[in-house]
Design a protein around this motif. Structure first.
Motif, PDB file in Angstrom:
ATOM      1  N   PHE A  39       0.777  -1.170   0.121  1.00  0.00           N
ATOM      2  CA  PHE A  39      -0.201   0.041   0.029  1.00  0.00           C
ATOM      3  C   PHE A  39       1.076   1.155   0.011  1.00  0.00           C
ATOM      4  CE2 PHE A  39      -2.669  -3.236   1.937  1.00  0.00           C
ATOM      5  CZ  PHE A  39      -3.977  -2.972   1.010  1.00  0.00           C
ATOM      6  N   ILE A  41       0.598   4.937   0.656  1.00  0.00           N
ATOM      7  CA  ILE A  41      -0.299   6.032   0.924  1.00  0.00           C
ATOM      8  C   ILE A  41       0.199   7.744   1.097  1.00  0.00           C
ATOM      9  CG2 ILE A  41      -1.759   6.450   3.214  1.00  0.00           C
ATOM     10  CD1 ILE A  41      -2.515   3.871   1.569  1.00  0.00           C
ATOM     11  N   MET A  55      -8.714   6.840   6.262  1.00  0.00           N
ATOM     12  CA  MET A  55      -7.751   5.898   5.711  1.00  0.00           C
ATOM     13  C   MET A  55      -7.109   4.963   6.353  1.00  0.00           C
ATOM     14  SD  MET A  55      -5.124   7.025   2.567  1.00  0.00           S
ATOM     15  CE  MET A  55      -4.362   8.488   3.519  1.00  0.00           C
ATOM     16  N   VAL A 145      -1.118  -0.619  -4.434  1.00  0.00           N
ATOM     17  CA  VAL A 145      -2.322   0.164  -4.329  1.00  0.00           C
ATOM     18  C   VAL A 145      -1.795   1.438  -3.630  1.00  0.00           C
ATOM     19  CG1 VAL A 145      -4.381   0.496  -3.225  1.00  0.00           C
ATOM     20  CG2 VAL A 145      -3.554  -1.927  -3.627  1.00  0.00           C
ATOM     21  N   VAL A 147      -3.016   5.318  -2.971  1.00  0.00           N
ATOM     22  CA  VAL A 147      -4.065   6.223  -2.487  1.00  0.00           C
ATOM     23  C   VAL A 147      -3.663   7.449  -2.313  1.00  0.00           C
ATOM     24  CG1 VAL A 147      -5.962   6.290  -0.857  1.00  0.00           C
ATOM     25  CG2 VAL A 147      -4.920   4.254  -1.518  1.00  0.00           C
ATOM     26  N   THR A 148      -4.399   8.601  -3.093  1.00  0.00           N
ATOM     27  CA  THR A 148      -3.805   9.996  -2.905  1.00  0.00           C
ATOM     28  C   THR A 148      -4.956  10.744  -3.231  1.00  0.00           C
ATOM     29  OG1 THR A 148      -2.393  11.664  -4.166  1.00  0.00           O
ATOM     30  CG2 THR A 148      -3.519   9.983  -5.632  1.00  0.00           C
ATOM     31  N   ASP A 149      -4.911  12.102  -2.673  1.00  0.00           N
ATOM     32  CA  ASP A 149      -5.976  13.014  -2.556  1.00  0.00           C
ATOM     33  C   ASP A 149      -5.577  14.262  -3.425  1.00  0.00           C
ATOM     34  OD1 ASP A 149      -4.323  14.463  -1.013  1.00  0.00           O
ATOM     35  OD2 ASP A 149      -5.976  15.563   0.120  1.00  0.00           O
ATOM     36  N   VAL A 173      -5.990   4.971  -6.510  1.00  0.00           N
ATOM     37  CA  VAL A 173      -7.132   5.423  -6.019  1.00  0.00           C
ATOM     38  C   VAL A 173      -6.993   6.703  -5.703  1.00  0.00           C
ATOM     39  CG1 VAL A 173      -8.693   5.008  -4.035  1.00  0.00           C
ATOM     40  CG2 VAL A 173      -7.421   2.917  -4.756  1.00  0.00           C
ATOM     41  N   VAL A 175      -9.080  10.514  -4.264  1.00  0.00           N
ATOM     42  CA  VAL A 175     -10.083  10.811  -3.357  1.00  0.00           C
ATOM     43  C   VAL A 175      -9.947  12.350  -3.371  1.00  0.00           C
ATOM     44  CG1 VAL A 175     -10.912  10.735  -0.956  1.00  0.00           C
ATOM     45  CG2 VAL A 175      -9.356   8.945  -1.770  1.00  0.00           C
ATOM     46  N   PHE A 201     -12.981  10.584   1.573  1.00  0.00           N
ATOM     47  CA  PHE A 201     -12.453   9.494   2.289  1.00  0.00           C
ATOM     48  C   PHE A 201     -13.440   8.503   2.906  1.00  0.00           C
ATOM     49  CE2 PHE A 201      -8.647  12.099   1.824  1.00  0.00           C
ATOM     50  CZ  PHE A 201      -7.619  11.046   1.917  1.00  0.00           C
ATOM     51  N   ILE A 204     -14.176   5.741   0.714  1.00  0.00           N
ATOM     52  CA  ILE A 204     -13.022   4.821   0.224  1.00  0.00           C
ATOM     53  C   ILE A 204     -13.527   3.352   0.320  1.00  0.00           C
ATOM     54  CG2 ILE A 204     -11.749   4.863   2.386  1.00  0.00           C
ATOM     55  CD1 ILE A 204      -9.315   5.215   0.600  1.00  0.00           C
ATOM     56  N   PHE A 207     -14.119   1.345  -2.806  1.00  0.00           N
ATOM     57  CA  PHE A 207     -12.943   0.679  -3.403  1.00  0.00           C
ATOM     58  C   PHE A 207     -12.572  -0.542  -2.896  1.00  0.00           C
ATOM     59  CE2 PHE A 207      -8.309  -0.047  -2.882  1.00  0.00           C
ATOM     60  CZ  PHE A 207      -7.990  -0.299  -4.487  1.00  0.00           C
TER      61      PHE A 207
END
Length: 540
Positions: A39, A41, A55, A145, A147-149, A173, A175, A201, A204, A207
């Motif tokens: 992951f 993150i 998260m 994986v 995961v970013t915003d 992914v 957000v 979030f 989430i 997903f």
């Protein structure tokens, strides 16, 4: 609705349950098989505390759906902002409880958003066998994986393509404020199964449900309409194509193979297929040459360039990777060849190590590959020792520097992030006395006084500074304008034999001009002395 109909039955059933129930039911009912899962993150400052907590809960919930173990699924977690931090590697834990504890103790970094750097770290470090990834011959799926915003502050397309080429399957992914174009540039094909964008979030988990369904080992080909055939894998149903065909982003219909992958296109930077033909592209800021394959570089003149790179422990591994990328960006705008620009690299900490001398590599590709292979030294910061090594060894003809009679400019470029632990004054001065044009690039806690002492005059043209490693790229244009032969110090330099007639005439003209100037100065000095003698005689 059409997307829902294509999901596996396991996913549809999960969607009908509350999230808490889903976490409990997803575990033992879904066998995931062996997999190396990392992951990646985003913990930048744009992720607010309560969002980061959501998260964190998402990660813990997803862990409960996995068959975790040495011979099953191995899990690693890294977080990133302006730097990359390994929360725990693939080899660290075999029990889900230990992983959850590490995730709950996670403290966000709260800085920038260097997603490309994080992907590079995952590719080179997190998925290495030293960190616990299984050997390629074991054919265990490698899944990342992300995961970013937000929008990445660095480039992601090239490094993500390299990661995918190494067999890493990437889920992107996004957000809220995430940039869809960047997500698509990162993710593996088919994009409709690897790119996810959720509103917040809080959502989430959507997903998480889809991802869990893809990990279940069931015959999913009944849900997939492949053009040729369908193969069930641990990462979901796949639609392989016959030889001569490629799988497009929809992951189902096959099309004629990408010409760039089937011919020796010769493109220096990137090849793009267009129907039955292809064309070459160049990176931003450079233009395609008349041959349609190579990209423009510094075309005029020649330089012997030695880079001194600080490898002390204060730099840290992830920042050292940034420095290497920065060095390669410098290489990109130079005409590297035995007759053009030659490049050497020296790393220093408590000691000095020549990574490669000026005469070793004759192309930019060879230099860039060698730079990426450099290993971080750590320890102290002996900048003075490095400068001495450069003056005494790096610019010697034995190391590949061209003879002084050829009048090829010698340039030294020093990267450092802190105060030197030894004296730099003697060898900084000696370098300039030897005719080496010195540039100093300071980062973070670098000392301005030392940078100015290292650099040639004027300091405004030869000293550059960046507050942190993630923002170094803005220095490139300054350095290009100074180092690039067609724009800077060595404009118009030619390699000519000193015995050629034109060279001799030019030398004679310069010598006669200097002698004439010296004669005028001596005559002026003689007149002043005579005047002084007359004044003394008058006083007597």
């Amino acid at each position: 609705m059409r997307g829902l109909l294509s999901w596996p039955l396991a996913t549809l059933l999960l969607l009908l349950q509350p999230w808490e129930t889903q976490l409990q039911s997803a575990g033992p009912r879904c066998h995931t098989g062996p997999m190396d899962l990392v992951f990646v993150i985003d913990s930048s400052r744009s992720v607010r505390p309560f969002e980061f907590e959501t998260m964190r809960q998402f990660l813990v919930g997803l862990l409960r759906s996995l068959d975790v173990g040495r011979n099953a699924t191995r899990v690693g977690v890294i977080q990133y902002s302006s730097q990359v931090q390994s929360v725990f590697p693939l080899r660290a834990f075999s029990r889900r409880e230990d992983m959850e504890r590490a995730i709950r103790d996670l403290v966000p970094l709260a800085q920038g958003t260097m997603t490309g750097l994080a992907i590079q770290y995952a590719m080179n470090v997190a998925f290495s066998e030293a960190e616990g990834a299984r050997a390629p011959e074991e054919r265990v799926p490698r899944v990342a994986v992300i995961v970013t915003d937000g929008r990445p502050q660095d480039r992601v397309a090239e490094v993500a393509a390299q990661a995918r080429a190494r067999g890493i399957e990437i889920y992107a992914v996004g957000v809220q404020r995430a940039d869809v174009g960047s997500l698509r540039a990162m993710a593996s094909p088919p994009l409709d199964e690897h790119v996810f964008l959720v509103e917040s979030f809080d959502r989430i988990q959507e997903f998480g449900l889809q991802f869990q369904g893809r990990l279940c080992v069931i015959d999913q080909c009944s849900f997939r309409n492949c053009q040729h055939e369908c193969v069930s894998t641990l990462a979901g149903p796949q639609c392989p194509c016959r030889e001569g065909y490629d799988l497009p982003p929809d992951g189902k219909s096959c099309q004629v193979k990408d010409l760039c992958n089937g011919v020796d296109h010769g493109c220096e930077f990137q090849c793009v297929s267009e129907g039955l033909s292809y064309r070459c592209l160049c990176p931003e800021g450079r233009q395609l040459q008349a041959d349609g394959k190579s990209c423009n570089r510094c075309r005029e003149g020649h330089v012997d360039l030695v880079l001194l790179v600080d490898g002390s422990k204060s730099v840290r591994p992830q920042n050292f990777e940034l420095v290497k990328r920065f060095v390669n960006q410098i290489v990109d705008f130079l005409d590297v060849s035995p007759e053009g620009t030659r490049i050497g690299l020296v790393q220093f900490s408590s000691r000095v190590r020549t990574e490669f001398p000026l005469g070793r590599y004759g192309t930019a590709a060879e230099v860039k590959q060698a730079v990426l292979a450099v290993e971080y030294m750590e320890r102290g910061t002996m900048t003075g020792l490095a400068l001495r090594h450069m003056v005494e060894h790096s610019f010697s003809e034995a190391q590949g520097a061209r003879p002084r009679v050829l009048n090829v400019p010698r340039v030294g470029l020093v990267f450092t992030d802190g105060r030197s632990q030894d004296d730099i004054s003697v060898w900084a001065a000696r370098a300039k006395e030897e005719g080496i044009v010195m540039y100093a690039v300071g980062v973070g806690k670098a000392v301005e006084e030392e940078l100015r002492q290292i650099a040639s005059e004027p300091a405004e043209l030869h000293v550059s500074y960046s507050p942190d490693f993630s923002t170094m790229t803005h220095l490139l244009e300054n350095l290009k304008g100074s180092i690039c032969p067609e724009e800077g110090i060595s404009a118009g330099t030619e390699l000519r034999s000193p015995c050629e007639c034109e060279s001799l005439v030019e030398f004679q003209d310069r010598t006669l001009g200097a002698l004439e100037s010296l004669t005028q100065k001596l005559a002026h000095l003689t007149a002043r002395l005579e005047n002084l003698e007359n004044q003394l005689a008058t006083r007597k």
